[in-house]
Write an enzyme that holds these catalytic residues in place. Structure first.
Site, PDB file in Angstrom:
ATOM      1  N   ASP A 184       7.683  13.580   9.308  1.00 50.81           N
ATOM      2  CA  ASP A 184       8.625  12.795   8.506  1.00 50.81           C
ATOM      3  C   ASP A 184       8.723  13.288   7.057  1.00 50.81           C
ATOM      4  O   ASP A 184       8.175  14.327   6.704  1.00 50.81           O
ATOM      5  CB  ASP A 184       8.260  11.302   8.548  1.00 50.81           C
ATOM      6  CG  ASP A 184       7.047  10.983   7.697  1.00 50.81           C
ATOM      7  OD1 ASP A 184       6.159  11.844   7.591  1.00 50.81           O
ATOM      8  OD2 ASP A 184       6.986   9.870   7.119  1.00 50.81           O
ATOM      9  N   ASP A 223       7.367  12.624   4.147  1.00 46.96           N
ATOM     10  CA  ASP A 223       6.175  12.960   3.363  1.00 46.96           C
ATOM     11  C   ASP A 223       5.045  13.532   4.213  1.00 46.96           C
ATOM     12  O   ASP A 223       3.938  13.735   3.698  1.00 46.96           O
ATOM     13  CB  ASP A 223       5.692  11.733   2.585  1.00 46.96           C
ATOM     14  CG  ASP A 223       5.238  10.613   3.495  1.00 46.96           C
ATOM     15  OD1 ASP A 223       5.779  10.491   4.613  1.00 46.96           O
ATOM     16  OD2 ASP A 223       4.334   9.852   3.107  1.00 46.96           O
ATOM     17  N   LYS A 253      -2.416   8.818   7.445  1.00 47.16           N
ATOM     18  CA  LYS A 253      -2.098   9.442   8.725  1.00 47.16           C
ATOM     19  C   LYS A 253      -1.590  10.851   8.437  1.00 47.16           C
ATOM     20  O   LYS A 253      -1.233  11.169   7.298  1.00 47.16           O
ATOM     21  CB  LYS A 253      -1.097   8.601   9.504  1.00 47.16           C
ATOM     22  CG  LYS A 253       0.161   8.257   8.751  1.00 47.16           C
ATOM     23  CD  LYS A 253       0.861   7.056   9.400  1.00 47.16           C
ATOM     24  CE  LYS A 253       2.045   6.613   8.573  1.00 47.16           C
ATOM     25  NZ  LYS A 253       2.294   5.177   8.640  1.00 47.16           N
ATOM     26  N   ARG A 282       8.872   0.869  -3.652  1.00 48.04           N
ATOM     27  CA  ARG A 282      10.027   1.612  -3.130  1.00 48.04           C
ATOM     28  C   ARG A 282      11.303   0.912  -3.545  1.00 48.04           C
ATOM     29  O   ARG A 282      11.448  -0.293  -3.377  1.00 48.04           O
ATOM     30  CB  ARG A 282       9.978   1.695  -1.605  1.00 48.04           C
ATOM     31  CG  ARG A 282       8.999   2.738  -1.149  1.00 48.04           C
ATOM     32  CD  ARG A 282       9.094   2.959   0.332  1.00 48.04           C
ATOM     33  NE  ARG A 282       7.867   3.596   0.793  1.00 48.04           N
ATOM     34  CZ  ARG A 282       7.475   3.654   2.042  1.00 48.04           C
ATOM     35  NH1 ARG A 282       8.215   3.102   2.997  1.00 48.04           N
ATOM     36  NH2 ARG A 282       6.359   4.252   2.373  1.00 48.04           N
ATOM     37  N   THR A 328       0.836  -1.200   0.000  1.00 45.74           N
ATOM     38  CA  THR A 328       0.000   0.000   0.000  1.00 45.74           C
ATOM     39  C   THR A 328       0.871   1.252   0.000  1.00 45.74           C
ATOM     40  O   THR A 328       0.405   2.329  -0.321  1.00 45.74           O
ATOM     41  CB  THR A 328      -0.909   0.047   1.231  1.00 45.74           C
ATOM     42  OG1 THR A 328      -0.109  -0.237   2.368  1.00 45.74           O
ATOM     43  CG2 THR A 328      -2.024  -0.936   1.111  1.00 45.74           C
ATOM     44  N   GLU A 341      -1.058   4.412  15.336  1.00 49.56           N
ATOM     45  CA  GLU A 341      -0.094   3.327  15.452  1.00 49.56           C
ATOM     46  C   GLU A 341       1.039   3.762  16.363  1.00 49.56           C
ATOM     47  O   GLU A 341       1.348   4.958  16.454  1.00 49.56           O
ATOM     48  CB  GLU A 341       0.502   2.989  14.088  1.00 49.56           C
ATOM     49  CG  GLU A 341      -0.465   2.368  13.116  1.00 49.56           C
ATOM     50  CD  GLU A 341       0.288   1.768  11.933  1.00 49.56           C
ATOM     51  OE1 GLU A 341       0.616   0.579  11.997  1.00 49.56           O
ATOM     52  OE2 GLU A 341       0.555   2.509  10.975  1.00 49.56           O
ATOM     53  N   GLU A 342       1.687   2.775  16.964  1.00 45.74           N
ATOM     54  CA  GLU A 342       2.817   3.084  17.842  1.00 45.74           C
ATOM     55  C   GLU A 342       3.994   3.678  17.063  1.00 45.74           C
ATOM     56  O   GLU A 342       4.889   4.262  17.650  1.00 45.74           O
ATOM     57  CB  GLU A 342       3.263   1.841  18.618  1.00 45.74           C
ATOM     58  CG  GLU A 342       3.512   0.566  17.793  1.00 45.74           C
ATOM     59  CD  GLU A 342       4.658   0.653  16.825  1.00 45.74           C
ATOM     60  OE1 GLU A 342       5.703   1.194  17.215  1.00 45.74           O
ATOM     61  OE2 GLU A 342       4.498   0.165  15.684  1.00 45.74           O
ATOM     62  N   SER A 343       3.983   3.524  15.748  1.00 51.67           N
ATOM     63  CA  SER A 343       5.098   3.947  14.909  1.00 51.67           C
ATOM     64  C   SER A 343       4.949   5.409  14.466  1.00 51.67           C
ATOM     65  O   SER A 343       5.258   5.744  13.338  1.00 51.67           O
ATOM     66  CB  SER A 343       5.193   3.027  13.699  1.00 51.67           C
ATOM     67  OG  SER A 343       3.934   2.952  13.043  1.00 51.67           O
ATOM     68  N   ASP A 376       3.347  12.362   6.966  1.00 51.07           N
ATOM     69  CA  ASP A 376       2.250  11.630   7.597  1.00 51.07           C
ATOM     70  C   ASP A 376       2.552  11.172   9.026  1.00 51.07           C
ATOM     71  O   ASP A 376       1.641  10.850   9.774  1.00 51.07           O
ATOM     72  CB  ASP A 376       1.767  10.460   6.717  1.00 51.07           C
ATOM     73  CG  ASP A 376       2.854   9.457   6.391  1.00 51.07           C
ATOM     74  OD1 ASP A 376       4.010   9.671   6.819  1.00 51.07           O
ATOM     75  OD2 ASP A 376       2.547   8.464   5.693  1.00 51.07           O
ATOM     76  N   ARG A 377       3.828  11.170   9.424  1.00 52.47           N
ATOM     77  CA  ARG A 377       4.155  10.778  10.806  1.00 52.47           C
ATOM     78  C   ARG A 377       4.327  12.002  11.696  1.00 52.47           C
ATOM     79  O   ARG A 377       4.575  13.100  11.204  1.00 52.47           O
ATOM     80  CB  ARG A 377       5.453   9.969  10.837  1.00 52.47           C
ATOM     81  CG  ARG A 377       5.334   8.613  10.179  1.00 52.47           C
ATOM     82  CD  ARG A 377       6.599   7.789  10.407  1.00 52.47           C
ATOM     83  NE  ARG A 377       6.400   6.441   9.876  1.00 52.47           N
ATOM     84  CZ  ARG A 377       7.182   5.402  10.148  1.00 52.47           C
ATOM     85  NH1 ARG A 377       8.240   5.549  10.934  1.00 52.47           N
ATOM     86  NH2 ARG A 377       6.927   4.210   9.636  1.00 52.47           N
ATOM     87  N   SER A 422       8.457   7.959   2.069  1.00 47.77           N
ATOM     88  CA  SER A 422       8.114   8.274   3.465  1.00 47.77           C
ATOM     89  C   SER A 422       9.307   8.775   4.276  1.00 47.77           C
ATOM     90  O   SER A 422       9.926   9.751   3.906  1.00 47.77           O
ATOM     91  CB  SER A 422       7.465   7.054   4.109  1.00 47.77           C
ATOM     92  OG  SER A 422       6.947   7.407   5.365  1.00 47.77           O
ATOM     93  N   HIS A 423       9.625   8.056   5.335  1.00 45.02           N
ATOM     94  CA  HIS A 423      10.665   8.498   6.276  1.00 45.02           C
ATOM     95  C   HIS A 423      12.054   7.994   5.890  1.00 45.02           C
ATOM     96  O   HIS A 423      13.002   8.203   6.627  1.00 45.02           O
ATOM     97  CB  HIS A 423      10.302   7.991   7.666  1.00 45.02           C
ATOM     98  CG  HIS A 423       9.947   6.534   7.638  1.00 45.02           C
ATOM     99  ND1 HIS A 423       8.725   6.093   7.189  1.00 45.02           N
ATOM    100  CD2 HIS A 423      10.651   5.439   7.938  1.00 45.02           C
ATOM    101  CE1 HIS A 423       8.695   4.780   7.240  1.00 45.02           C
ATOM    102  NE2 HIS A 423       9.854   4.351   7.680  1.00 45.02           N
ATOM    103  N   LYS A 446       3.395   5.684  -5.423  1.00 42.73           N
ATOM    104  CA  LYS A 446       2.198   4.901  -5.109  1.00 42.73           C
ATOM    105  C   LYS A 446       0.952   5.546  -5.681  1.00 42.73           C
ATOM    106  O   LYS A 446       0.943   6.737  -5.990  1.00 42.73           O
ATOM    107  CB  LYS A 446       2.052   4.702  -3.602  1.00 42.73           C
ATOM    108  CG  LYS A 446       1.633   5.931  -2.804  1.00 42.73           C
ATOM    109  CD  LYS A 446       1.270   5.492  -1.385  1.00 42.73           C
ATOM    110  CE  LYS A 446       0.888   6.654  -0.501  1.00 42.73           C
ATOM    111  NZ  LYS A 446       0.373   6.216   0.793  1.00 42.73           N
TER     112      LYS A 446
HETATM  113  C1  G1P Z   1       6.288   0.344   9.786  1.00 45.51           C
HETATM  114  C2  G1P Z   1       5.483   0.592  11.032  1.00 45.51           C
HETATM  115  C3  G1P Z   1       3.999   0.550  10.716  1.00 45.51           C
HETATM  116  C4  G1P Z   1       3.698   1.566   9.618  1.00 45.51           C
HETATM  117  C5  G1P Z   1       4.602   1.321   8.422  1.00 45.51           C
HETATM  118  C6  G1P Z   1       4.421   2.383   7.350  1.00 45.51           C
HETATM  119  O1  G1P Z   1       5.995  -0.935   9.269  1.00 45.51           O
HETATM  120  O2  G1P Z   1       5.785  -0.341  12.050  1.00 45.51           O
HETATM  121  O3  G1P Z   1       3.254   0.817  11.865  1.00 45.51           O
HETATM  122  O4  G1P Z   1       2.361   1.488   9.226  1.00 45.51           O
HETATM  123  O5  G1P Z   1       5.977   1.324   8.826  1.00 45.51           O
HETATM  124  O6  G1P Z   1       4.694   3.672   7.827  1.00 45.51           O
HETATM  125  P1  G1P Z   1       6.913  -2.236   9.567  1.00 45.51           P
HETATM  126  O7  G1P Z   1       8.320  -1.887   9.122  1.00 45.51           O
HETATM  127  O8  G1P Z   1       6.875  -2.467  11.047  1.00 45.51           O
HETATM  128  O9  G1P Z   1       6.291  -3.341   8.791  1.00 45.51           O
HETATM  129 ZN    ZN Z   2       5.614   8.926   5.932  1.00 49.02          ZN
END
Ligand code: G1P
Ligand code: ZN
Length: 541
Positions: A277, A279, A376, A22, A18, A363-365, A281-282, A113-114, A126
Site C-alpha cells: 500500500d 506507506d 505491519k 489524517r 495511533t 489482521e484480515e485487512s 505496511d499492507r 497509508s492506503h 504520526k
Molecule cells: C482498518 C482495518 C484495520 C486496520 C486499520 C489501519 O480499520 O480494518 O484492521 O488496522 O484500517 O490500517 P477500520 O477502518 O476497520 O477501523
Molecule cells: Zn499503510
C-alpha cells in the site's frame, strides 16, 4: 538565519489515533496548521531538546514540503539530530526499523497509508515511539490537548535542507543525516530470510509480479527483488513513488489492485503476485488463479515461519485481530503456542510483542508482520512467502491446498457498506447491541445462534480494557459473523460485516457460495436493508 517564534491559533485538530492525524492535504497546507500540530507533537512528547528523531514519509503530495517544516521546527526546538530518508522517503516499516536500530528517541512519519494522495486527497502525520511503534493513547491525547492551547511555535528560518544528497549537514545547531531509505531495511530482511534460496528459485524460473501501486515500496521491492535477488527488470510495476500515486488508490486488495488480479487470474499468470500500500505496511499475496485471503496468509505463515532463518527457533506466539478468521488459531493449537485475539488495529499487538508473548501478528485487512519492527510490513510478508516457497518447493496453490487439507478451510469474506449516514449506522449498531441477549437459540435457515456478544478486550500486559470492539454472533458449529463500524473512514460511516465458516470436507468452494447461509442470517439479524436501504456491499474482500 534565526529562530522565529510565530503566533498561532488553536487548530481543528481532531483527536489523533495511533495512525496520527489524517486530514485533507489542503487542510495541512493551511496557514500554521501543520506547524501547530508539529509543535503540539513536540510538546506532547516532552520536548525534543537534545533528542534524535527519524523523519520520512510515503512520498505523497506535500511530503517534501512538510519534511522541511518539521526539520526547521526540530532545529528551532533544540533537537540534536534528525535522520531523514533521501528525498524525504521512508516506508512505515523502514522508519520503525531505523527508530529501533539507531536507538533514536522516536520518529515522525508522514503518510495517510492506503488513502489516495494529491493536493485534493489525504495527508497525515504520526509520531512513533523509541520502540518503533505508534504513540500510545496517553501520548496522542497529550498532543491533542496541546493543539487546543498552543499560542506560538518555533521555527528555524534559513535555507531549506538539500534532501536529495546523502550525507551529513546542519540546520542551525541540529545535525541532519540524509540516508539511503532502503539500505538498512534490506539488511534487516537479509538477516531474516534465506536470500540465496530465494535467488535460486527465481533463477530456476519463478516469475514474480510486485505491484507497488506508485507508492513507497517501489524502491524497496526493486532493490530487493530485482537488484539483489536477480528477478528481471520489470518484475516490479508502478515502482516509482508519485505524489498522487499516479491516480491509483494504493490499497492492495482485489478491488484496488485489479490490474495485478487480472494478470494473476489470466492465462499467462506469473507464479507469484503481490502488492503493497501507500506507506508499505499492507500486503496482498496472489498465486496463479489463487487469491490468498489475508487470514489464510497469516495461518500459512504461522505454520511455516520456522523455514525462514530468522524464525528457525519457532514462534513465541501469534496474535490476530478479533474479526480475522480463526485459521491461525488452528495452526497455533497444532504448534502448541499461544494465540491472542485483540481488537482491530495494530496498536494492540505492540504490547504483546514488547512483552515477548508473540512474534507473529496479522489482521484480515491485509496487514501481516512480526516483532522485527513494531508496524505491519508488506515487503516482509512478500519475502516470507517467497522463503516458504523456496524452502518447500511448492507453489502458492499447492501451499494453500496442503494447508486446508491439514487444518481445514476457514472460508472468509468481509463486506463493506460505505458512506452510510452516521446516524443510521449508529442506530443500526444500537439496535443490534440491544437485542444481543435474546439472540441465543434464534434459528436462521440451517443456522442456530449459539451465542452473541459485544467484544471487549483486557490487555494482558498493561491491564487496560477496550469495550464495544465489535458485535459477534456465533452459530452452532462455529460459523460466525462480526459487525463493527470503521474507525478510519473519512465520509459518513462504513459498516464492516465479517463472515466466516469452517469446512473440513469441501475445500474448493467459491467463498461467497460457502458463506451464503451466514450472509443471509447476518442480513436477517442485523436488518441492514431496513436501517440503511442497502442490499449489497460496496466492496467485498
Ligand atoms: C482498518 C482495518 C484495520 C486496520 C486499520 C489501519 O480499520 O480494518 O484492521 O488496522 O484500517 O490500517 P477500520 O477502518 O476497520 O477501523
Ligand atoms: Zn499503510
Amino acid at each position: 538565519m534565526t529562530i522565529a517564534t510565530i503566533a498561532t491559533a488553536p487548530i481543528d485538530g481532531q483527536k489523533p489515533g495511533t495512525s496520527g492525524l489524517r486530514k485533507k492535504c489542503r487542510v495541512f497546507m493551511g496557514e500554521h496548521y501543520l506547524e501547530n500540530f508539529v509543535q503540539a507533537m513536540f510538546d506532547g512528547i516532552g520536548g525534543v531538546a537534545g533528542k534524535t528523531l527519524v523523519v520520512g514519509g510515503d512520498g505523497r503530495y506535500h511530503n517534501d514540503v512538510a519534511t522541511q517544516t518539521i526539520l526547521a521546527m526540530a532545529a528551532a526546538n533544540g533537537a540534536a539530530r534528525c535522520i531523514v530518508g533521501q528525498n524525504a522517503l521512508l516506508s512505515t516499516p523502514a522508519a520503525s526499523n531505523l527508530i529501533r536500530t539507531m536507538k533514536t528517541d522516536g520518529g515522525v512519519i508522514l503518510s495517510a497509508s492506503h488513502n489516495p494522495g494529491g493536493i485534493d486527497e489525504d495527508f497525515g502525520i504520526k509520531f512513533n515511539m523509541p520502540n518503533g511503534g505508534p504513540a500510545p493513547e496517553s501520548v496522542t491525547d497529550a498532543i491533542f490537548e496541546r493543539t487546543k492551547t498552543l499560542e506560538a511555535y518555533h521555527i528555524w528560518q534559513g535555507d531549506p535542507v538539500d534532501l536529495s544528497t546523502l550525507g551529513v549537514s546542519t540546520l542551525g545547531e541540529m545535525q541532519v543525516n540524509i540516508i539511503d531509505p532502503v539500505e538498512a531495511y534490506v539488511d534487516l530482511m537479509k538477516s531474516l530470510f534465506d536470500f540465496p534460496a530465494i535467488a535460486e528459485m527465481i533463477k530456476g524460473g519463478l516469475r514474480i509480479r510486485f505491484d507497488a501501486m506508485c507508492a513507497i515500496t517501489g524502491p524497496y521491492a526493486t532493490r530487493i527483488l530485482e537488484d539483489t535477488l536477480g528477478a528481471p527488470a520489470g518484475t516490479v510495476v508502478h515502482g516509482t513513488p508519485l505524489p498522487d500515486f499516479g491516480g491509483m488508490h494504493p490499497d492492495p486488495n482485489p478491488t484496488w489492485a485489479h490490474e495485478l488480479m487480472d494478470e494473476m487470474m489470466g492465462a499467462d499468470a506469473p507464479g507469484f503476485g503481490c502488492a503493497s500500500d501507500g506507506d508499505g505496511d499492507r500486503n496482498m499475496i496472489v498465486g496463479p488463479n489463487c487469491y490468498v485471503s489475508p487470514s489464510d496468509s497469516l495461518a500459512v505463515i504461522a505454520a511455516n515461519a520456522h523455514l525462514a532463518p530468522g524464525y528457525s527457533d519457532g514462534l513465541k506466539g501469534v496474535a490476530r485481530s478479533m474479526p480475522t478468521s480463526a485459521a491461525v488459531d488452528r495452526v497455533a493449537e497444532a504448534l502448541g503456542i499461544d494465540c491472542y485475539e485483540t481488537p482491530t488495529g495494530w496498536k494492540f499487538f505492540g504490547n504483546l510483542m514488547d512483552d515477548g508473548r508473540v512474534s507473529l501478528c496479522g489482521e484480515e485487512s491485509f496487514g501481516t508482520g512480526s516483532d522485527h519492527v513494531r508496524e505491519k510490513d508488506g515487503v516482509w510478508a512478500v519475502l516470507m512467502w517467497l522463503n516458504i516457497m523456496a524452502a518447500t518447493g511448492k507453489s502458492v496453490p499447492e501451499l494453500m491446498g496442503d494447508h486446508w487439507a491439514r487444518f481445514g478451510r476457514n472460508y472468509y469474506s468481509r463486506h463493506d457498506f460505505e458512506a452510510i449516514a452516521t446516524d443510521k449506522a449508529d442506530a443500526l449498531m444500537a439496535e443490534l447491541r440491544g437485542k444481543l441477549a435474546g439472540l441465543s437459540g434464534r434459528v436462521e435457515g440451517p443456522l442456530t445462534v449459539a451465542h452473541a456478544d459485544d467484544y471487549a478486550y483486557l490487555d494482558p500486559v498493561d491491564g487496560s480494557t477496550s469495550a464495544q470492539q465489535g458485535v459477534r454472533v456465533v452459530f452452532e458449529g462455529g460459523a460466525r459473523f462480526v459487525v463493527r463500524l470503521s474507525g478510519t473512514g473519512t465520509s459518513g460511516a462504513t459498516l464492516r460485516l465479517y463472515l466466516e465458516t469452517l469446512e473440513t470436507g469441501k475445500l474448493d468452494l467459491e467463498p461467497q457460495a460457502a458463506l451464503r447461509n451466514v450472509i443471509t442470517a447476518a442480513h436477517a439479524i442485523i436488518g441492514i436493508e431496513a436501517h440503511t436501504g442497502r442490499t449489497a456491499p460496496d466492496v467485498i474482500t
